[in-house]
Design an enzyme around this catalytic site. Structure first.
Site, PDB file in Angstrom:
ATOM      1  N   ASP A 295     -13.914  65.735 -74.249  1.00 45.62           N
ATOM      2  CA  ASP A 295     -14.551  65.291 -74.156  1.00 45.62           C
ATOM      3  C   ASP A 295     -15.564  63.675 -74.211  1.00 45.62           C
ATOM      4  O   ASP A 295     -14.146  63.369 -74.981  1.00 45.62           O
ATOM      5  CB  ASP A 295     -15.865  65.494 -75.243  1.00 45.62           C
ATOM      6  CG  ASP A 295     -15.483  67.354 -75.564  1.00 45.62           C
ATOM      7  OD1 ASP A 295     -15.599  67.770 -74.659  1.00 45.62           O
ATOM      8  OD2 ASP A 295     -16.114  67.456 -76.680  1.00 45.62           O
TER       9      ASP A 295
HETATM   10  N1  URA Z   1     -12.557  70.137 -79.094  1.00 46.38           N
HETATM   11  C1  URA Z   1     -13.504  69.208 -78.594  1.00 46.38           C
HETATM   12  O1  URA Z   1     -14.264  69.646 -79.375  1.00 46.38           O
HETATM   13  N2  URA Z   1     -14.004  68.438 -77.821  1.00 46.38           N
HETATM   14  C2  URA Z   1     -12.845  67.653 -77.435  1.00 46.38           C
HETATM   15  O2  URA Z   1     -12.154  66.633 -76.859  1.00 46.38           O
HETATM   16  C3  URA Z   1     -11.294  68.342 -77.303  1.00 46.38           C
HETATM   17  C4  URA Z   1     -11.804  69.401 -78.097  1.00 46.38           C
END
Ligand code: URA
Length: 259
Positions: free
Chosen positions: A103
Site C-alpha cells: 500500500d
Molecule cells: N497488508 C496491508 O495492509 N498493506 C500492505 O501493504 C501489505 C499487506
C-alpha cells in the site's frame, strides 16, 4: 560473452573483484580452472562455477527496493510517484514490474523484476511463499491474536465476508507485532488487526520468504539481486527468526516519527 562480463551479470560482485577471483583460480568453466577474465563463454551451455558453487545463468533482472511510505506500487502513474520512478533511468528496463503490492502507506521490501513467471510463483497463494510484516499497533498486542489468526480470520468485504488463510503472528514488544501471510488480500494486515479490534499505525514489510530487507539499505534505495537471492525469496523462514531479526534491526524504525 566474456567470462568476467557473464559473472558480473549473474552475481553482486564488481568487475574488479571478479577479475581478482578469476586470476586466483576460483572460477571453472566445464570443470577446468580458467584464469583469463576475457575467456569467451557460452552462457546457455557452459557450466561455470565460482568458489565451487555453480553460477546459474539468467537473463532476467531483479531489484530489491526499500519502498518508502507515500509512493505507490505501480509501474507508472500520471500523477503520483511510483516505485519504478525510484529507479535510475538506466535501470528502468522494459517490462519491469513490482512483485505484488505494498500500500501507499506501507514501507519495506519490494521486489521489482521483468521475470513474470517467477514473480507469479512468489505472489500466488498456491505457492505459499510467506511475506513477513512488522506492524506498529495502536493498542497493546494480545496473546489471543495468535490463535485467532492461526485459525484463519474472516474479514468483512462490503456485505460479504472473506476467509483468510491461517497466518502466524508474534509480538516483539507491547506494540510491535510480526505477521506472516501467504496471500495478499487488499490491505490485509491492516484489516486483520482491525478485525480483532486493534489498529495498525505503521507497517513495514521486512522479509519475503527468506530474503530480508537489508538493515543498511536506506528508504528509497535499492540493490540489484541475483539468482541465489531470488531462490531464497521462494523459501519460507521460521517466524521466530524473523522476530529476532526485527527485534535486532527494526524495533526502532518508527521511533523518530513518534518523538
Ligand atoms: N497488508 C496491508 O495492509 N498493506 C500492505 O501493504 C501489505 C499487506
Amino acid at each position: 560473452m566474456r567470462l568476467d562480463r557473464f559473472l558480473s551479470g549473474q552475481t553482486a560482485l564488481s568487475r574488479r573483484e571478479l577479475t581478482a577471483l578469476i586470476r586466483s583460480g576460483a572460477v571453472t568453466v566445464n570443470g577446468t580452472v580458467i584464469r583469463r577474465p576475457e575467456t569467451p563463454v557460452q552462457p546457455e551451455t557452459d557450466a561455470v562455477t565460482l568458489r565451487g558453487s555453480p553460477v546459474t545463468y539468467s537473463t532476467s533482472h531483479w531489484f530489491l527496493l526499500h519502498k518508502p511510505e507515500g509512493v505507490i506500487t505501480a509501474a507508472r502513474d500520471p500523477k503520483q510517484e511510483t516505485v519504478l520512478d525510484l529507479l535510475r533511468p538506466d535501470d528502468r528496463l522494459p517490462k519491469l514490474a513490482p512483485v505484488g503490492r505494498l500500500d501507499k502507506d506501507t514501507s519495506g521490501l519490494l521486489l521489482i523484476t521483468d521475470d513474470g513467471v517467477t514473480a507469479h510463483r512468489m505472489i500466488s497463494p498456491k505457492h505459499h511463499v510467506a511475506k513477513y510484516y512488522l506492524a506498529r499497533l495502536r493498542d497493546p498486542f494480545r496473546a489471543e491474536y495468535v490463535t485467532l489468526f492461526r485459525s484463519g480470520i474472516r474479514l468483512r468485504e462490503g456485505d460479504s465476508e472473506e476467509q483468510c488463510q491461517p497466518a502466524e503472528c508474534c509480538a516483539i514488544s507491547h506494540d510491535l507485532a510480526v505477521l506472516a501471510l501467504h496471500e495478499g488480500k487488499y490491505h490485509q494486515v491492516r484489516r486483520m488487526f482491525a478485525a480483532v479490534g486493534n489498529h495498525v499505525e505503521n507497517l513495514l514489510r521486512v522479509q519475503v520468504g527468506m530474503l530480508r530487507l537489508p538493515p543498511e539499505l536506506p528508504e528509497k534505495c535499492y540493490l540489484p539481486i541475483f539468482n541465489k537471492d531470488v531462490e531464497s525469496a521462494l523459501k519460507n523462514s521460521d517466524i521466530s527468526d524473523v522476530c529476532a531479526f526485527c527485534d535486532a534491526h527494526y524495533s526502532s524504525y518508527w521511533i523518530k516519527e513518534r518523538k
